[in-house]
Scaffold this motif. Structure first.
Motif, PDB file in Angstrom:
ATOM      1  N   VAL A  61       0.832  -1.210   0.000  1.00  0.00           N
ATOM      2  CA  VAL A  61       0.000   0.000   0.000  1.00  0.00           C
ATOM      3  C   VAL A  61       0.862   1.253   0.000  1.00  0.00           C
ATOM      4  O   VAL A  61       2.015   1.244   0.449  1.00  0.00           O
ATOM      5  CB  VAL A  61      -0.942   0.039   1.223  1.00  0.00           C
ATOM      6  CG1 VAL A  61      -1.959  -1.092   1.176  1.00  0.00           C
ATOM      7  CG2 VAL A  61      -0.142  -0.007   2.530  1.00  0.00           C
ATOM      8  N   VAL A  62       0.276   2.329  -0.501  1.00  0.00           N
ATOM      9  CA  VAL A  62       0.847   3.665  -0.366  1.00  0.00           C
ATOM     10  C   VAL A  62      -0.267   4.566   0.136  1.00  0.00           C
ATOM     11  O   VAL A  62      -1.329   4.672  -0.485  1.00  0.00           O
ATOM     12  CB  VAL A  62       1.399   4.208  -1.694  1.00  0.00           C
ATOM     13  CG1 VAL A  62       1.824   5.663  -1.528  1.00  0.00           C
ATOM     14  CG2 VAL A  62       2.573   3.363  -2.166  1.00  0.00           C
ATOM     15  N   LEU A  63      -0.053   5.194   1.308  1.00  0.00           N
ATOM     16  CA  LEU A  63      -1.030   6.096   1.882  1.00  0.00           C
ATOM     17  C   LEU A  63      -0.602   7.535   1.606  1.00  0.00           C
ATOM     18  O   LEU A  63       0.500   7.943   1.985  1.00  0.00           O
ATOM     19  CB  LEU A  63      -1.155   5.885   3.396  1.00  0.00           C
ATOM     20  CG  LEU A  63      -1.926   4.667   3.892  1.00  0.00           C
ATOM     21  CD1 LEU A  63      -1.187   3.362   3.599  1.00  0.00           C
ATOM     22  CD2 LEU A  63      -2.186   4.775   5.387  1.00  0.00           C
ATOM     23  N   GLN A  64      -1.469   8.274   0.946  1.00  0.00           N
ATOM     24  CA  GLN A  64      -1.201   9.691   0.694  1.00  0.00           C
ATOM     25  C   GLN A  64      -2.123  10.535   1.566  1.00  0.00           C
ATOM     26  O   GLN A  64      -3.347  10.448   1.457  1.00  0.00           O
ATOM     27  CB  GLN A  64      -1.420  10.052  -0.768  1.00  0.00           C
ATOM     28  CG  GLN A  64      -1.153  11.534  -1.055  1.00  0.00           C
ATOM     29  CD  GLN A  64      -1.422  11.902  -2.507  1.00  0.00           C
ATOM     30  OE1 GLN A  64      -1.888  11.084  -3.285  1.00  0.00           O
ATOM     31  NE2 GLN A  64      -1.140  13.151  -2.867  1.00  0.00           N
ATOM     32  N   TYR A  65      -1.516  11.317   2.442  1.00  0.00           N
ATOM     33  CA  TYR A  65      -2.274  12.248   3.282  1.00  0.00           C
ATOM     34  C   TYR A  65      -2.426  13.525   2.467  1.00  0.00           C
ATOM     35  O   TYR A  65      -1.491  14.332   2.380  1.00  0.00           O
ATOM     36  CB  TYR A  65      -1.539  12.478   4.602  1.00  0.00           C
ATOM     37  CG  TYR A  65      -1.391  11.193   5.411  1.00  0.00           C
ATOM     38  CD1 TYR A  65      -2.346  10.828   6.342  1.00  0.00           C
ATOM     39  CD2 TYR A  65      -0.297  10.344   5.204  1.00  0.00           C
ATOM     40  CE1 TYR A  65      -2.226   9.642   7.063  1.00  0.00           C
ATOM     41  CE2 TYR A  65      -0.171   9.158   5.926  1.00  0.00           C
ATOM     42  CZ  TYR A  65      -1.143   8.817   6.851  1.00  0.00           C
ATOM     43  OH  TYR A  65      -1.028   7.647   7.556  1.00  0.00           O
ATOM     44  N   VAL A  66      -3.591  13.685   1.876  1.00  0.00           N
ATOM     45  CA  VAL A  66      -3.781  14.648   0.785  1.00  0.00           C
ATOM     46  C   VAL A  66      -3.491  16.079   1.222  1.00  0.00           C
ATOM     47  O   VAL A  66      -2.711  16.786   0.575  1.00  0.00           O
ATOM     48  CB  VAL A  66      -5.206  14.525   0.218  1.00  0.00           C
ATOM     49  CG1 VAL A  66      -5.438  15.573  -0.870  1.00  0.00           C
ATOM     50  CG2 VAL A  66      -5.433  13.119  -0.345  1.00  0.00           C
ATOM     51  N   GLN A  67      -4.112  16.530   2.305  1.00  0.00           N
ATOM     52  CA  GLN A  67      -3.927  17.923   2.706  1.00  0.00           C
ATOM     53  C   GLN A  67      -2.535  18.182   3.272  1.00  0.00           C
ATOM     54  O   GLN A  67      -2.003  19.286   3.161  1.00  0.00           O
ATOM     55  CB  GLN A  67      -5.009  18.325   3.711  1.00  0.00           C
ATOM     56  CG  GLN A  67      -6.414  18.318   3.107  1.00  0.00           C
ATOM     57  CD  GLN A  67      -7.457  18.889   4.046  1.00  0.00           C
ATOM     58  OE1 GLN A  67      -7.137  19.480   5.072  1.00  0.00           O
ATOM     59  NE2 GLN A  67      -8.727  18.730   3.698  1.00  0.00           N
ATOM     60  N   THR A 109       3.304   7.575   2.850  1.00  0.00           N
ATOM     61  CA  THR A 109       3.966   6.504   3.584  1.00  0.00           C
ATOM     62  C   THR A 109       3.556   5.174   2.970  1.00  0.00           C
ATOM     63  O   THR A 109       2.504   5.082   2.326  1.00  0.00           O
ATOM     64  CB  THR A 109       3.598   6.534   5.082  1.00  0.00           C
ATOM     65  OG1 THR A 109       4.282   5.480   5.760  1.00  0.00           O
ATOM     66  CG2 THR A 109       2.104   6.345   5.282  1.00  0.00           C
ATOM     67  N   ALA A 110       4.379   4.160   3.167  1.00  0.00           N
ATOM     68  CA  ALA A 110       4.098   2.836   2.608  1.00  0.00           C
ATOM     69  C   ALA A 110       3.693   1.846   3.695  1.00  0.00           C
ATOM     70  O   ALA A 110       3.839   0.642   3.523  1.00  0.00           O
ATOM     71  CB  ALA A 110       5.308   2.316   1.840  1.00  0.00           C
ATOM     72  N   THR A 111       3.198   2.356   4.804  1.00  0.00           N
ATOM     73  CA  THR A 111       2.779   1.474   5.892  1.00  0.00           C
ATOM     74  C   THR A 111       1.507   1.995   6.540  1.00  0.00           C
ATOM     75  O   THR A 111       1.244   3.205   6.544  1.00  0.00           O
ATOM     76  CB  THR A 111       3.889   1.345   6.956  1.00  0.00           C
ATOM     77  OG1 THR A 111       3.401   0.542   8.036  1.00  0.00           O
ATOM     78  CG2 THR A 111       4.295   2.703   7.490  1.00  0.00           C
ATOM     79  N   TRP A 112       0.732   1.057   7.110  1.00  0.00           N
ATOM     80  CA  TRP A 112      -0.496   1.418   7.820  1.00  0.00           C
ATOM     81  C   TRP A 112      -0.197   1.965   9.220  1.00  0.00           C
ATOM     82  O   TRP A 112      -1.076   2.566   9.842  1.00  0.00           O
ATOM     83  CB  TRP A 112      -1.380   0.186   8.003  1.00  0.00           C
ATOM     84  CG  TRP A 112      -1.910  -0.439   6.752  1.00  0.00           C
ATOM     85  CD1 TRP A 112      -1.421  -1.554   6.130  1.00  0.00           C
ATOM     86  CD2 TRP A 112      -3.040  -0.023   5.980  1.00  0.00           C
ATOM     87  NE1 TRP A 112      -2.180  -1.856   5.024  1.00  0.00           N
ATOM     88  CE2 TRP A 112      -3.185  -0.933   4.901  1.00  0.00           C
ATOM     89  CE3 TRP A 112      -3.952   1.023   6.093  1.00  0.00           C
ATOM     90  CZ2 TRP A 112      -4.196  -0.829   3.958  1.00  0.00           C
ATOM     91  CZ3 TRP A 112      -4.963   1.140   5.153  1.00  0.00           C
ATOM     92  CH2 TRP A 112      -5.082   0.221   4.094  1.00  0.00           C
ATOM     93  N   ILE A 116      -7.424  10.756   3.285  1.00  0.00           N
ATOM     94  CA  ILE A 116      -6.300   9.866   2.973  1.00  0.00           C
ATOM     95  C   ILE A 116      -6.663   9.064   1.725  1.00  0.00           C
ATOM     96  O   ILE A 116      -7.740   8.462   1.654  1.00  0.00           O
ATOM     97  CB  ILE A 116      -5.999   8.884   4.127  1.00  0.00           C
ATOM     98  CG1 ILE A 116      -5.835   9.627   5.451  1.00  0.00           C
ATOM     99  CG2 ILE A 116      -4.739   8.083   3.824  1.00  0.00           C
ATOM    100  CD1 ILE A 116      -5.656   8.709   6.648  1.00  0.00           C
ATOM    101  N   ASP A 117      -5.762   9.068   0.762  1.00  0.00           N
ATOM    102  CA  ASP A 117      -5.951   8.285  -0.464  1.00  0.00           C
ATOM    103  C   ASP A 117      -5.007   7.089  -0.406  1.00  0.00           C
ATOM    104  O   ASP A 117      -3.782   7.251  -0.406  1.00  0.00           O
ATOM    105  CB  ASP A 117      -5.649   9.153  -1.689  1.00  0.00           C
ATOM    106  CG  ASP A 117      -5.844   8.402  -2.997  1.00  0.00           C
ATOM    107  OD1 ASP A 117      -6.505   7.340  -2.981  1.00  0.00           O
ATOM    108  OD2 ASP A 117      -5.322   8.859  -4.032  1.00  0.00           O
ATOM    109  N   ILE A 118      -5.572   5.888  -0.331  1.00  0.00           N
ATOM    110  CA  ILE A 118      -4.783   4.671  -0.159  1.00  0.00           C
ATOM    111  C   ILE A 118      -4.800   3.866  -1.457  1.00  0.00           C
ATOM    112  O   ILE A 118      -5.865   3.429  -1.904  1.00  0.00           O
ATOM    113  CB  ILE A 118      -5.339   3.819   0.995  1.00  0.00           C
ATOM    114  CG1 ILE A 118      -5.375   4.642   2.295  1.00  0.00           C
ATOM    115  CG2 ILE A 118      -4.504   2.555   1.179  1.00  0.00           C
ATOM    116  CD1 ILE A 118      -6.152   3.988   3.410  1.00  0.00           C
TER     117      ILE A 118
END
Length: 389
Positions: free
Chosen positions: A272-278, A283-286, A309-311
């Protein structure tokens, strides 16, 4: 002779009363001075919540009574050495037989159980109407309702003797009936009750554990038709350090009790890749292990609560899921990685954008509402996000 002794006795008593009265005034003035000199704190790490700030005075606020309510809340939150007095009061009340403090029951097996909240009827009806309108605007997209009962509902047997709590089953049934035919209702309680002998909720915190979230995931996966094989292969790993949650800080109970926290992982699950939009970070971890050094260790999951968050996952699925949630979803989401190519996570408490834009911009194919019931019946943000134009 007796008269002289009586006169001396009265003088001694009068002197004691004067000393006690003067001492009380000195202590009162001292605490008033301290409370004036100490600046307001914005956030309580122990309770993991924002504290009430000094209210602005106005004629309208005073005449409506709003100012006095805010003033009392401000005094309560900002009182000097507040946490010390909370613990002291709790211990004294406990010796007197009281088993409830600041909305928290001291139950069996070191379990602290948050009281079942009374619904904010106005906010609840607005939220239900907003969900109805939202569904009508996207009627071809499946909407799943996952409302998680709180520990005081599932762990009734752990409540102290003679404790009287509100009927959360009635609340759940009411919401289910109001949304009947518009959403896919997921019975989260059934699977939790089935495993109630396990640690499905934290003992000192209001959240469910990752194990509880896993049983909730099973209920959702069955309703959504997900293949659970990879998620069920995830193994628990203990996080470093002990956890003492917000219910302990709020109530003053079990302040020395620490319990384990677990995260779940499997090499078979998609990356996974988590993008914190604002925040414009990725990050690549939960999991954020740095949070384990802080008071609110539950923030290890997703790093805490964020507006959007866009995962992205490496799953072969083509489904794109929108999750509208509170913090109960934070330890739940990792189980979904195999079922969705993309998961868009919105926390209405912090998000001020237009959810309808998200529906089109991200190509959403399914929607999930995931809340604990106490939050859902009080939250006044859901309707605003869904109706935001």
């Amino acid at each position: 002779m007796e008269e002289i002794k009586e006169r001396k006795k009265r003088k001694r008593e009068s002197r004691v009363h004067k000393i006690a009265g003067v001492s009380f005034i000195i202590v009162l003035v001292l605490f008033l001075t301290i409370n004036i000199l100490i600046p307001d704190q914005e956030f309580s790490e122990k309770e993991n919540r924002s504290l009430t700030q000094r209210p602005d005075i106005s004629l309208g606020a005073v005449s409506s009574g709003k100012y006095m309510k805010q003033f009392e809340s401000w005094q309560s939150d900002q009182f000097a050495f507040r946490q010390f007095w909370v613990v002291l009061k709790t211990k004294v009340s406990y010796l007197e037989g009281e088993r409830k403090s600041n909305g928290v029951y001291k139950g069996k097996d070191h379990c602290l159980l948050e009281e079942i909240k009374e619904p904010d009827k106005e906010s609840l009806e607005e939220n239900l109407e907003a969900i109805h309108t939202f569904h009508a605007a996207h009627e071809n997209i499946p909407v799943y309702m996952c409302l998680v009962p709180n520990a005081a509902n599932v762990w009734e047997d752990k409540l102290p003797a003679l404790a009287v709590v509100r009927n959360q089953d009635e609340q759940l049934a009411y919401v289910q009936k109001k949304l009947e035919g518009e959403t896919n209702w997921v019975d989260m309680k059934k699977n939790l009750v089935k495993h109630k002998e396990q640690d499905i909720y934290y003992h000192t915190d209001h959240h469910w554990t990752t194990l509880g979230a896993f049983y909730g995931y099973q209920a959702f996966a069955q309703a959504a038709g997900l293949d659970t094989k990879k998620a069920e292969g995830m193994k628990p790993y203990a996080a470093a350090g002990g956890f003492n949650g917000t219910l302990s800080s709020m109530s003053g109970y079990e302040t020395g009790y620490e319990e384990p926290m677990y995260f779940y992982y499997s090499d078979e699950m998609p990356e996974v890749v988590l993008q914190y939009v604002q925040q414009q970070t990725k990050t690549a971890t939960w999991y954020d292990s740095s949070k384990l050094k802080e008071k609110d260790k539950y923030a290890m999951f997703l790093g805490g609560n964020y507006p959007l968050i866009d995962i992205r996952t490496t799953s072969e699925s083509q489904e794109v899921l929108l999750v509208l949630k509170d913090s109960y979803a934070n330890c739940f989401l990792p189980f979904l990685a195999d079922g969705y190519r993309e998961i868009v996570v919105v926390d209405p408490r912090y998000y001020y954008g237009n959810v309808n834009d998200i529906m089109s911009n991200y190509g959403i194919t399914q929607v999930l509402f995931l809340y604990n019931m106490n939050t859902f019946v009080e939250d006044n943000n859901i309707s605003g996000v869904l109706e935001n134009e």
